[in-house]
Design an enzyme around this catalytic site. Structure first.
Site, PDB file in Angstrom:
ATOM      1  N   THR A  13       3.830   6.028   5.014  1.00 38.82           N
ATOM      2  CA  THR A  13       5.110   6.616   5.401  1.00 38.82           C
ATOM      3  C   THR A  13       6.272   5.643   5.293  1.00 38.82           C
ATOM      4  OG1 THR A  13       3.992   8.120   6.884  1.00 38.82           O
ATOM      5  CG2 THR A  13       6.297   7.739   7.344  1.00 38.82           C
ATOM      6  N   ASP A  90      -2.746   5.856   8.866  1.00 42.98           N
ATOM      7  CA  ASP A  90      -3.953   6.660   9.098  1.00 42.98           C
ATOM      8  C   ASP A  90      -5.248   5.845   9.032  1.00 42.98           C
ATOM      9  OD1 ASP A  90      -2.321   8.801   9.451  1.00 42.98           O
ATOM     10  OD2 ASP A  90      -2.742   9.756   7.532  1.00 42.98           O
ATOM     11  N   GLN A 277     -18.745   6.480  22.696  1.00 44.86           N
ATOM     12  CA  GLN A 277     -17.669   7.425  22.364  1.00 44.86           C
ATOM     13  C   GLN A 277     -16.423   7.149  23.191  1.00 44.86           C
ATOM     14  OE1 GLN A 277     -18.965  11.515  22.773  1.00 44.86           O
ATOM     15  NE2 GLN A 277     -20.879  11.085  21.714  1.00 44.86           N
TER      16      GLN A 277
HETATM   17  N1  ASP Z   1      -0.428   9.602   5.788  1.00 43.04           N
HETATM   18  C1  ASP Z   1       0.247   8.341   5.969  1.00 43.04           C
HETATM   19  C2  ASP Z   1      -0.714   7.252   5.560  1.00 43.04           C
HETATM   20  O1  ASP Z   1      -1.563   6.870   6.321  1.00 43.04           O
HETATM   21  C3  ASP Z   1       0.705   8.204   7.366  1.00 43.04           C
HETATM   22  C4  ASP Z   1       1.432   6.917   7.684  1.00 43.04           C
HETATM   23  O2  ASP Z   1       1.785   6.115   6.855  1.00 43.04           O
HETATM   24  O3  ASP Z   1       1.674   6.700   8.862  1.00 43.04           O
HETATM   25  O4  ASP Z   1      -0.627   6.773   4.466  1.00 43.04           O
END
Ligand code: ASP
Length: 345
Positions: A13, A90, A277
Site C-alpha cells: 500500500t 499483509d 492458538q
Molecule cells: N495488500 C497490501 C499488501 O500487503 C496491504 C498493505 O500493504 O498494507 O501488499
C-alpha cells in the site's frame, strides 16, 4: 560521514495510488514515493532506492521474493550502513521472520515498514513510518549500528521481526509482538532498549542463505475437528512438517485416533511443532495430560513462537536438507531471538 541507507521498495500500500476511474489501489512507480516525500532529501542521510519490478502485493510473496530481498541486501552489504524494506503489511511478518534466519551474522539494521494508507493520501501513515524507519536504520553509537536486527517498525513500535504478527487490517497500529518487548520507545525521541537488542559476533561475516522447502502446513485445531480431515492433511503428498496450533498451553483433545495419527506421522519423519492458538504465552506440554500425550506422540514444542515464525523457520531448516533429528533440535534452539526457551510467564 553521512550515514548511507538503501531503501528496497518491494510493493504494498505504501507505494500505491488510487486509480481515479475504478477507485482501486494499484502499484505505482517508485518515483511516486519520492515525489510525495521531499522530506527524504532533508533527512541528511545518503538515501538510495532499489525497486521491485513489478512492485508486488505482499499476498503474492513467498520464498522467491524473500531471496530477492536477501540478494539485494547481500550484494549491497558493504555499501550501506542500513537497509529499509518497504513491504505490504499483509505478509510482512512472514518475510521479516524468514529474513531473520536467512541473514546469518547480520550486523546492520534491516528495518521493514509499510503503511495502511497510500503515501499519496492526505492522512497517510506512510510518511512517518518511512522517515522513522530510515532514522532507525541509520542510528549508530560509537560508529556501531544500534539495531543490527531484522525489525518491523510500524506506527510507534519497533519490534523484532520474527516476533511479530499483523493484528489489525484497519488501524495504523497494525503489528504486535506479544512475547517479546518493543526494542525502542518511540515518542519525541527514540529511546532504544539496548539490553533487549541482539548483538552479533562482530568477527563473523554476513552469511546469506537461499534455501527453502515449502512442504509444510499450519493446522489449527478446533472443537469437533474430524479424524478424516486431520488424516488427509497428515497424509498429504511430500508433507515434511506441520505447525499444529493447539489450545491454551499446548493442549489437544484426548482422542485415540488423533494420537495414533500424530505418532504415525512422526514415525514417518514428519515433524509436528506445537504452538498455541493464543496470541500471547508459551506452549508447555507437560502442564496437562492433554499436552503430555502430544509430547509422548513425538510432537515438539514451538515454545512462544508466532505461527509466521514457526512456519518460515521450518521451511528454512527443511530447505537445508538436514536430518530430521537435526531439524527437530534446531526448532528447539533459539537461532535469531525467535523463541523464549525459559519463559517467565
Ligand atoms: N495488500 C497490501 C499488501 O500487503 C496491504 C498493505 O500493504 O498494507 O501488499
Amino acid at each position: 560521514m553521512l550515514s548511507s541507507i538503501l531503501i528496497i521498495y518491494t510493493g504494498g500500500t505504501i507505494g500505491m495510488i488510487e486509480n481515479p476511474e475504478t477507485g482501486v489501489l494499484e502499484s505505482f512507480n517508485f518515483q511516486h514515493l519520492k515525489d510525495n516525500m521531499p522530506e527524504l532529501k532533508k533527512l541528511g542521510y545518503a538515501v538510495s532506492t532499489i525497486q521491485f519490478d513489478p512492485a508486488m502485493d505482499s499476498s503474492e510473496m513467498g520464498p522467491e521474493s524473500w531471496m530477492k530481498i536477501v540478494k539485494i541486501i547481500a550484494d549491497n552489504y558493504q555499501l550501506y550502513d542500513g537497509f529499509v524494506v518497504l513491504h505490504g503489511t499483509d505478509t510482512m511478518s512472514f518475510t521479516a521472520s524468514a529474513l531473520s534466519f536467512m541473514l546469518e551474522n547480520l550486523s546492520k539494521p534491516v528495518i521493514f515498514t509499510g503503511s495502511q494508507l497510500p503515501i499519496g493520501m492526505l492522512r497517510t501513515d506512510g510518511k512517518e513510518n518511512l522517515i522513522t524507519a530510515i532514522e532507525i536504520a541509520a542510528a549508530k553509537e560509537n560508529g556501531v549500528p544500534v539495531v543490527p536486527e531484522v525489525c518491523i517498525f510500524f506506527e510507534n513500535d519497533l519490534l523484532r521481526g520474527n516476533r511479530t504478527s499483523k493484528i489489525n487490517a484497519d488501524n495504523f497500529n497494525a503489528f504486535r509482538s506479544y512475547n517479546y518487548p518493543n526494542l525502542a520507545e518511540i515518542g519525541i525521541h527514540i529511546k532504544y532498549e539496548t539490553h533487549l537488542i541482539h548483538r552479533p559476533d562482530p568477527t563473523q561475516p554476513l552469511k546469506a542463505h537461499y534455501l527453502f522447502d515449502s512442504n509444510v502446513v499450519v493446522l489449527t485445531l478446533f472443537p469437533g475437528i474430524q479424524e478424516s480431515l486431520i488424516s488427509s492433511v497428515f497424509h498429504a503428498r511430500n508433507l515434511k512438517a506441520i505447525v499444529l496450533k493447539t489450545f491454551g498451553s499446548g493442549n489437544a483433545p484426548q482422542k485415540p485416533w488423533l494420537i495414533r495419527l500424530i505418532s504415525d506421522a512422526t514415525a514417518r519423519g514428519i515433524i509436528v511443532v506445537n504452538i498455541t492458538q493464543c496470541q500471547a504465552g508459551s506452549v508447555e506440554m507437560s502442564r496437562y495430560t492433554t499436552g503430555l500425550q502430544l509430547l509422548a506422540a513425538g510432537v515438539i514444542s514451538g515454545y512462544d513462537s508466532t505461527p509466521e515464525c514457526a512456519l518460515t523457520k521450518l521451511m528454512f531448516l527443511l530447505g537445508h536438507n538436514l536430518p530430521t533429528e537435526e531439524v527437530r533440535r534446531l526448532m528447539n534452539t533459539n537461532l535469531a531471538g525467535e523463541i523464549t526457551l525459559n519463559p517467565e510467564y
